[in-house]
Design a protein around this motif. Structure first.
Motif, PDB file in Angstrom:
ATOM      1  N   ALA A  76       0.844  -1.198   0.000  1.00 18.61           N
ATOM      2  CA  ALA A  76       0.000   0.000   0.000  1.00 18.61           C
ATOM      3  C   ALA A  76       0.878   1.245   0.000  1.00 18.61           C
ATOM      4  O   ALA A  76       1.860   1.315   0.748  1.00 18.61           O
ATOM      5  N   HIS A  77       0.521   2.214  -0.833  1.00 23.04           N
ATOM      6  CA  HIS A  77       1.273   3.472  -0.877  1.00 23.04           C
ATOM      7  C   HIS A  77       1.105   4.182   0.453  1.00 23.04           C
ATOM      8  O   HIS A  77       0.013   4.251   1.004  1.00 23.04           O
ATOM      9  N   ALA A  78       2.209   4.735   0.978  1.00 24.37           N
ATOM     10  CA  ALA A  78       2.169   5.467   2.241  1.00 24.37           C
ATOM     11  C   ALA A  78       2.437   6.949   2.015  1.00 24.37           C
ATOM     12  O   ALA A  78       1.630   7.793   2.385  1.00 24.37           O
ATOM     13  N   VAL A  79       3.565   7.268   1.397  1.00 24.68           N
ATOM     14  CA  VAL A  79       3.939   8.665   1.192  1.00 24.68           C
ATOM     15  C   VAL A  79       4.983   8.725   0.076  1.00 24.68           C
ATOM     16  O   VAL A  79       5.711   7.763  -0.144  1.00 24.68           O
ATOM     17  N   THR A  80       5.016   9.836  -0.618  1.00 23.03           N
ATOM     18  CA  THR A  80       6.047  10.094  -1.617  1.00 23.03           C
ATOM     19  C   THR A  80       6.782  11.347  -1.180  1.00 23.03           C
ATOM     20  O   THR A  80       6.151  12.352  -0.847  1.00 23.03           O
ATOM     21  N   VAL A  81       8.111  11.284  -1.157  1.00 19.15           N
ATOM     22  CA  VAL A  81       8.913  12.441  -0.770  1.00 19.15           C
ATOM     23  C   VAL A  81       9.898  12.768  -1.885  1.00 19.15           C
ATOM     24  O   VAL A  81      10.292  11.888  -2.663  1.00 19.15           O
ATOM     25  N   GLU A  82      10.277  14.029  -1.946  1.00 20.34           N
ATOM     26  CA  GLU A  82      11.308  14.480  -2.866  1.00 20.34           C
ATOM     27  C   GLU A  82      12.331  15.253  -2.060  1.00 20.34           C
ATOM     28  O   GLU A  82      11.975  16.119  -1.262  1.00 20.34           O
ATOM     29  N   ALA A  83      13.607  14.932  -2.284  1.00 23.66           N
ATOM     30  CA  ALA A  83      14.688  15.571  -1.537  1.00 23.66           C
ATOM     31  C   ALA A  83      15.944  15.591  -2.391  1.00 23.66           C
ATOM     32  O   ALA A  83      16.049  14.853  -3.379  1.00 23.66           O
ATOM     33  N   ALA A  89      25.222  15.203  -7.864  1.00 18.90           N
ATOM     34  CA  ALA A  89      25.470  16.590  -8.249  1.00 18.90           C
ATOM     35  C   ALA A  89      24.362  17.497  -7.732  1.00 18.90           C
ATOM     36  O   ALA A  89      23.205  17.074  -7.588  1.00 18.90           O
ATOM     37  N   ALA A  90      24.726  18.754  -7.451  1.00 22.52           N
ATOM     38  CA  ALA A  90      23.742  19.744  -6.989  1.00 22.52           C
ATOM     39  C   ALA A  90      22.586  19.800  -7.985  1.00 22.52           C
ATOM     40  O   ALA A  90      22.790  19.723  -9.193  1.00 22.52           O
ATOM     41  N   GLY A  91      21.379  19.922  -7.461  1.00 23.73           N
ATOM     42  CA  GLY A  91      20.187  19.979  -8.302  1.00 23.73           C
ATOM     43  C   GLY A  91      19.590  18.618  -8.598  1.00 23.73           C
ATOM     44  O   GLY A  91      18.513  18.525  -9.173  1.00 23.73           O
ATOM     45  N   THR A  92      20.271  17.535  -8.210  1.00 30.18           N
ATOM     46  CA  THR A  92      19.734  16.193  -8.420  1.00 30.18           C
ATOM     47  C   THR A  92      18.768  15.883  -7.282  1.00 30.18           C
ATOM     48  O   THR A  92      19.098  16.057  -6.114  1.00 30.18           O
ATOM     49  N   VAL A  93      17.574  15.458  -7.659  1.00 37.70           N
ATOM     50  CA  VAL A  93      16.513  15.189  -6.694  1.00 37.70           C
ATOM     51  C   VAL A  93      16.130  13.713  -6.760  1.00 37.70           C
ATOM     52  O   VAL A  93      16.066  13.133  -7.848  1.00 37.70           O
TER      53      VAL A  93
END
Length: 147
Positions: A76-83, A89-93
Motif C-alpha cells: 500500500a502506498h504510504a507517502v512520496t517524498v522528494e529531496a 550533483a547539486a540539483g539532483t533530486v
C-alpha cells in the motif's frame, strides 16, 4: 499504516532519480539499510527496472537487499517524498515512493547492503535526506514519536 498519501518536498530542479522504498515499523523504529561504502542509512528499496511496476520493483529490491519476501497483495502506498539526492550533483533530486507491506523473513544484509538498523526520529543525522523526510511524516502521522 495510515500516512496521508501525498508528495512532500521540493519540485525537481535538475536530474530526477525515481526510487521505491519499504516502510517497516516495529517497536517504534523504522527498518533502514546502509550500502557498502556509504555513510547514510536509507529505507530499503531501489530503482525500478525498465517495464517493472513500482510494486514489482519493491518486492525484488527488498528480497535482493534483505532476504525478506513481501506479500504483493499487502503493498500500500504510504507517502512520496522528494529531496536532494545524497552524494549526487547539486540539483539532483530523488523522488522516493514509499510503501508499506507485510513480509516474511528476518531482514539481513545482502547484495550491496553492509548493515541494517532500526532507527527513529532521533537518528535523522544518520539517514539520507529523503529518509529523514519520511521519519518526519511518520512522526506527524503519530506513527513514531520524537525522542
Amino acid at each position: 499504516m495510515d500516512v496521508e498519501q501525498r508528495t512532500v518536498g521540493p519540485a525537481p530542479v535538475g536530474k530526477l532519480i525515481e526510487k521505491v522504498a519499504w516502510i517497516r515499523l516495529e517497536n517504534g523504529r523504522v527498518l533502514t539499510a546502509r550500502s557498502h561504502g556509504k555513510p547514510a542509512f536509507y529505507l530499503p528499496g531501489g530503482k525500478p527496472e525498465a517495464g517493472e511496476s513500482p510494486q514489482e520493483a519493491l518486492v525484488r529490491e527488498v528480497t535482493e537487499e534483505l532476504g525478506v519476501t513481501l506479500d504483493p497483495a499487502t503493498i500500500a502506498h504510504a507517502v512520496t517524498v522528494e529531496a536532494a539526492a545524497d552524494g549526487k550533483a547539486a540539483g539532483t533530486v530523488v523522488r522516493m515512493v514509499c510503501f508499506t507491506a507485510e513480509g516474511w523473513g528476518v531482514p539481513a544484509p545482502a547484495a550491496e547492503i553492509a548493515e541494517v538498523a532500526w532507527l527513529g526520529p532521533e537518528d535523522r543525522d544518520r539517514v539520507s535526506a529523503a529518509t529523514a523526510m519520511v521519519l518526519d511524516e511518520l512522526v506527524s502521522a503519530g506513527l513514531l514519536s520524537r525522542a
